[in-house]
Design a protein around this motif. Structure first.
Motif, short mmCIF file in Angstrom:
data_model
loop_
_atom_site.label_atom_id
_atom_site.label_comp_id
_atom_site.label_asym_id
_atom_site.label_seq_id
_atom_site.Cartn_x
_atom_site.Cartn_y
_atom_site.Cartn_z
N UNK A 21 0.83 -1.21 0.00
CA UNK A 21 0.00 0.00 0.00
C UNK A 21 0.86 1.25 0.00
N UNK A 22 1.99 1.20 0.65
CA UNK A 22 2.84 2.39 0.76
C UNK A 22 3.46 2.79 -0.57
N UNK A 23 3.34 1.95 -1.60
CA UNK A 23 3.88 2.30 -2.91
C UNK A 23 2.83 2.96 -3.80
N UNK A 24 1.65 3.21 -3.24
CA UNK A 24 0.56 3.82 -4.00
C UNK A 24 0.19 5.18 -3.44
N UNK A 25 -0.08 6.12 -4.32
CA UNK A 25 -0.75 7.34 -3.90
C UNK A 25 -2.25 7.05 -3.83
N UNK A 57 0.24 11.53 -1.06
CA UNK A 57 1.32 10.75 -1.67
C UNK A 57 1.61 9.49 -0.85
N UNK A 58 2.57 8.71 -1.28
CA UNK A 58 2.82 7.41 -0.69
C UNK A 58 3.14 7.47 0.80
N UNK A 59 3.85 8.50 1.20
CA UNK A 59 4.29 8.57 2.59
C UNK A 59 3.30 9.29 3.49
N UNK A 60 2.37 10.03 2.87
CA UNK A 60 1.49 10.86 3.66
C UNK A 60 2.05 12.23 3.93
N UNK A 61 3.23 12.50 3.40
CA UNK A 61 3.88 13.76 3.69
C UNK A 61 3.39 14.92 2.86
N UNK A 98 -9.76 16.62 5.55
CA UNK A 98 -8.37 16.24 5.77
C UNK A 98 -8.16 14.80 5.31
N UNK A 99 -7.21 14.61 4.41
CA UNK A 99 -6.87 13.28 3.95
C UNK A 99 -5.65 12.78 4.73
N UNK A 100 -5.64 11.51 5.05
CA UNK A 100 -4.51 10.93 5.76
C UNK A 100 -4.39 9.46 5.38
N UNK A 101 -3.33 8.83 5.86
CA UNK A 101 -3.16 7.41 5.58
C UNK A 101 -2.39 6.75 6.70
N UNK A 102 -2.62 5.46 6.85
CA UNK A 102 -1.93 4.63 7.82
C UNK A 102 -1.37 3.45 7.05
N UNK A 103 -0.12 3.54 6.64
CA UNK A 103 0.46 2.49 5.80
C UNK A 103 0.62 1.17 6.55
#
Length: 124
Positions: A29-33, A52-56, A69-74
């Protein structure tokens, strides 16, 4: 093949909040935006936010900037869309999408994988 499953939609009053989740079936999952899009009846699909992939790095449509607010938990292969100060015009089916390579995009054509969508209805 990546499967995406959205959840968290529902009916909310104007001014309220909802958090949408997008669970991905891939260990990479971390390789995908990730992008979030929405489509209201009779209207074209509309970009909402991307991460982006890192959430940064994140990017928002002007119509939701400051409210969503968009976020992610890889670690858990999940992306989130926190929606606050909701308006009736936010009513739509919300979709999450993933694109390989990790870079953000507002263009829905650049996303390879899509979820089935979750309905968000904001009453006035």
């Amino acid at each position: 093949q990546v499967q995406l499953v959205e959840s968290g939609g529902g009916l909310v009053q104007a001014g309220g909040s909802l958090r949408l989740s997008c669970a991905a079936s891939t260990r990479t999952f971390s390789s995908y935006a990730v992008g979030w899009f929405r489509q209201a009846p009779g209207k074209e699909r509309e970009f909402v936010a991307s991460i982006n992939w890192s959430g940064g790095t994140t990017y928002y449509a002007e119509s939701v900037k400051g409210r969503f607010t968009i976020s992610r938990d890889n670690a858990n292969n999940t992306s989130y869309l926190q929606m606050s100060s909701l308006k009736p015009e936010d009513t739509a089916v919300y979709y999450c999408a993933a694109r390989p390579g990790g870079g953000m995009s507002y263009d829905f054509r650049s996303y390879d994988y899509w979820g089935q969508g979750t309905q968000v209805t904001v009453s006035s």
